[in-house]
Write an enzyme that holds these catalytic residues in place. Structure first.
Site, PDB file in Angstrom:
ATOM      1  CB  SER A 146      -8.642 -27.367   2.365  1.00 24.71           C
ATOM      2  OG  SER A 146      -9.484 -26.211   2.932  1.00 24.71           O
ATOM      3  CE1 TYR A 159     -13.322 -30.427   2.808  1.00 23.45           C
ATOM      4  CE2 TYR A 159     -12.720 -28.656   3.864  1.00 23.45           C
ATOM      5  CZ  TYR A 159     -12.623 -29.311   2.717  1.00 23.45           C
ATOM      6  OH  TYR A 159     -12.317 -28.542   1.529  1.00 23.45           O
TER       7      TYR A 159
HETATM    8  N1  LIG Z   1     -14.399 -24.665  -2.895  1.00 24.96           N
HETATM    9  C1  LIG Z   1     -13.744 -24.346  -1.768  1.00 24.96           C
HETATM   10  O1  LIG Z   1     -14.046 -23.405  -1.149  1.00 24.96           O
HETATM   11  C2  LIG Z   1     -12.678 -25.312  -1.475  1.00 24.96           C
HETATM   12  C3  LIG Z   1     -11.544 -24.867  -0.641  1.00 24.96           C
HETATM   13  C4  LIG Z   1     -10.858 -25.914  -0.441  1.00 24.96           C
HETATM   14  C5  LIG Z   1     -10.598 -27.026  -0.874  1.00 24.96           C
HETATM   15  N2  LIG Z   1     -11.430 -27.665  -1.640  1.00 24.96           N
HETATM   16  C6  LIG Z   1     -11.385 -28.970  -2.131  1.00 24.96           C
HETATM   17  O2  LIG Z   1     -11.615 -28.782  -3.566  1.00 24.96           O
HETATM   18  C7  LIG Z   1     -11.852 -30.175  -4.062  1.00 24.96           C
HETATM   19  C8  LIG Z   1     -12.932 -29.892  -5.381  1.00 24.96           C
HETATM   20  O3  LIG Z   1     -14.002 -29.400  -4.518  1.00 24.96           O
HETATM   21  P1  LIG Z   1     -15.024 -27.989  -5.434  1.00 24.96           P
HETATM   22  O4  LIG Z   1     -14.728 -26.801  -4.340  1.00 24.96           O
HETATM   23  O5  LIG Z   1     -14.615 -28.084  -6.721  1.00 24.96           O
HETATM   24  O6  LIG Z   1     -16.562 -28.707  -5.165  1.00 24.96           O
HETATM   25  P2  LIG Z   1     -17.466 -29.334  -6.103  1.00 24.96           P
HETATM   26  O7  LIG Z   1     -17.934 -28.147  -7.124  1.00 24.96           O
HETATM   27  O8  LIG Z   1     -18.482 -29.693  -5.064  1.00 24.96           O
HETATM   28  O9  LIG Z   1     -16.879 -30.564  -6.686  1.00 24.96           O
HETATM   29  C9  LIG Z   1     -16.739 -31.742  -6.011  1.00 24.96           C
HETATM   30  C10 LIG Z   1     -16.321 -32.630  -7.101  1.00 24.96           C
HETATM   31  O10 LIG Z   1     -16.044 -33.947  -6.443  1.00 24.96           O
HETATM   32  C11 LIG Z   1     -17.097 -34.749  -6.875  1.00 24.96           C
HETATM   33  N3  LIG Z   1     -17.365 -36.011  -6.035  1.00 24.96           N
HETATM   34  C12 LIG Z   1     -18.105 -35.970  -4.954  1.00 24.96           C
HETATM   35  N4  LIG Z   1     -18.347 -37.180  -4.114  1.00 24.96           N
HETATM   36  C13 LIG Z   1     -17.716 -37.961  -4.970  1.00 24.96           C
HETATM   37  C14 LIG Z   1     -17.510 -39.170  -4.862  1.00 24.96           C
HETATM   38  N5  LIG Z   1     -18.209 -39.807  -4.045  1.00 24.96           N
HETATM   39  N6  LIG Z   1     -16.591 -39.953  -5.777  1.00 24.96           N
HETATM   40  C15 LIG Z   1     -16.098 -39.219  -6.873  1.00 24.96           C
HETATM   41  N7  LIG Z   1     -16.098 -37.928  -7.009  1.00 24.96           N
HETATM   42  C16 LIG Z   1     -17.023 -37.203  -6.189  1.00 24.96           C
HETATM   43  C17 LIG Z   1     -18.357 -34.292  -7.507  1.00 24.96           C
HETATM   44  O11 LIG Z   1     -19.050 -34.926  -8.309  1.00 24.96           O
HETATM   45  P3  LIG Z   1     -20.588 -34.763  -8.284  1.00 24.96           P
HETATM   46  O12 LIG Z   1     -20.871 -33.338  -8.780  1.00 24.96           O
HETATM   47  O13 LIG Z   1     -21.111 -35.848  -9.373  1.00 24.96           O
HETATM   48  O14 LIG Z   1     -21.100 -35.106  -6.952  1.00 24.96           O
HETATM   49  C18 LIG Z   1     -17.676 -32.984  -8.259  1.00 24.96           C
HETATM   50  O15 LIG Z   1     -17.074 -33.359  -9.357  1.00 24.96           O
HETATM   51  C19 LIG Z   1     -12.627 -30.996  -2.716  1.00 24.96           C
HETATM   52  O16 LIG Z   1     -11.447 -31.569  -2.269  1.00 24.96           O
HETATM   53  C20 LIG Z   1     -12.639 -29.698  -1.851  1.00 24.96           C
HETATM   54  O17 LIG Z   1     -12.363 -30.299  -0.442  1.00 24.96           O
HETATM   55  C21 LIG Z   1     -12.604 -26.747  -2.065  1.00 24.96           C
END
Ligand SMILES: NC(=O)c1ccc[n+]([C@@H]2O[C@H](COP(=O)([O-])OP(=O)(O)OC[C@H]3O[C@@H](n4cnc5c(N)ncnc54)[C@H](OP(=O)(O)O)[C@@H]3O)[C@@H](O)[C@H]2O)c1
Length: 279
Positions: A146, A159
């Protein structure tokens, strides 16, 4: 970008594939003909994505419901992949979540799960598949870090620290593996339009429009083609992440604390809404 035919014999494993950035990676690899192994804890949502992609792209898709924040999660994954009997050519180590608020007020258990998922599972899942990639002399690992990994983040301290770990681990592995045929990339998105902020419990961001998951995936594919160690998605995110690296860390943390304090302490009221791109 890699053409469909190039990935027809490949298998991509995506963690956190049931929504957001992980689901976008799963779709991008399915569109290129790769077999998929998809991982997430909530079974119905994961199966829905798996069925949709299998039907739409005619590729083999395995849904593996596992909670990777549990100590036994990575071992369960190793067992499931061995039972499926596929070699993993591409690993997208994406599953993660954030907690937000003053550290002393946050749930210790939830922070622990955050470290288990964002740090421990990322490292252990890389260990599961990297040795075989090195032995074959080919493979790709995308670890999702991130822009928060470039500086300390008050009120999201765990985080930010977890994403700094992912960034550093990935760049170290990139340098080790680049002459061995294995590509390792730290993908550093900024605020992106996913469920992430719902999970954090805040709609606040540093401003600007949210990036789309397709933009994030495209940035990763470009960076892989160029052999980069890491990539920051979006020009504004690139500028702000690098600007913070030029200033003393304490100063950056103090400024960030002031910016985030009102939104963090008062939860949602007063927080600047993130701008969504017009549909
Ligand atoms: N969105 C942003 O602004 C942003 C920015 C920088 C980095 N990121 C990073 O991008 C990555 C993906 O996040 P996202 O933004 O796509 O968020 P998201 O839509 O909330 O997706 C998160 C994914 O991780 C899964 N997950 C959560 N807890 C888990 C667990 N205990 N075991 C296995 N899988 C799990 C969720 O499954 P469920 O739905 O079943 O819980 C979902 O498929 C993360 O590492 C996040 O830190 C996001």
């Amino acid at each position: 970008m890699t053409a469909r035919a190039d990935l027809q014999m490949s298998t991509a494993l995506v963690t956190g594939a049931s929504s957001g950035i992980g689901a976008a990676f799963a779709e991008a690899y399915a569109a290129r003909g790769a077999r998929l192994v998809l991982v997430a804890p909530a079974e119905p949502r994961l199966r829905e994505v798996a069925e949709r992609l299998g039907t739409r792209y005619g590729v083999e898709v395995h849904a593996v419901p596992i909670d990777l924040a549990e100590e036994s999660g990575p071992d369960q994954l190793a067992k499931a992949v061995a039972e499926i009997g596929l070699e993993i050519d591409i690993l997208v180590n994406n599953a993660g979540f954030g907690t937000r608020g003053p550290y002393h007020e946050l749930s210790a258990d939830r922070d622990h799960r955050e470290v288990m998922l964002n740090v421990v599972a990322v490292e252990r899942v890389a260990h599961l598949f990297l040795p075989a990639m090195v032995a074959r002399g080919s493979g790709t690992i995308i670890n999702v870090s991130s822009t928060s990994g470039f500086q300390a983040v008050p009120y999201m301290a765990v985080y930010g620290a977890s994403k700094a770990f992912v960034l550093s681990l990935s760049i170290g592995l990139w340098a080790e593996c680049r002459s061995r045929g294995v590509r390792v990339l730290a993908l550093c998105p900024g605020p992106t339009d996913t469920n992430f902020f719902e999970v954090v419990g805040s709609r606040m961001s540093a401003g600007g429009r949210l990036r789309t998951t397709d933009e994030v995936v495209a940035a990763a594919f470009r960076a892989l083609d160029r052999g980069q160690a890491y990539v920051i998605d979006g020009r504004l995110n690139y500028l702000t992440s690098n600007a913070s690296r030029l200033l003393p860390r304490g100063l950056v943390a103090r400024i960030t604390e002031r910016v985030l304090r009102s939104g963090s302490l008062a939860a949602l009221p007063g927080a600047a809404p993130v701008k969504r791109r017009a549909a």
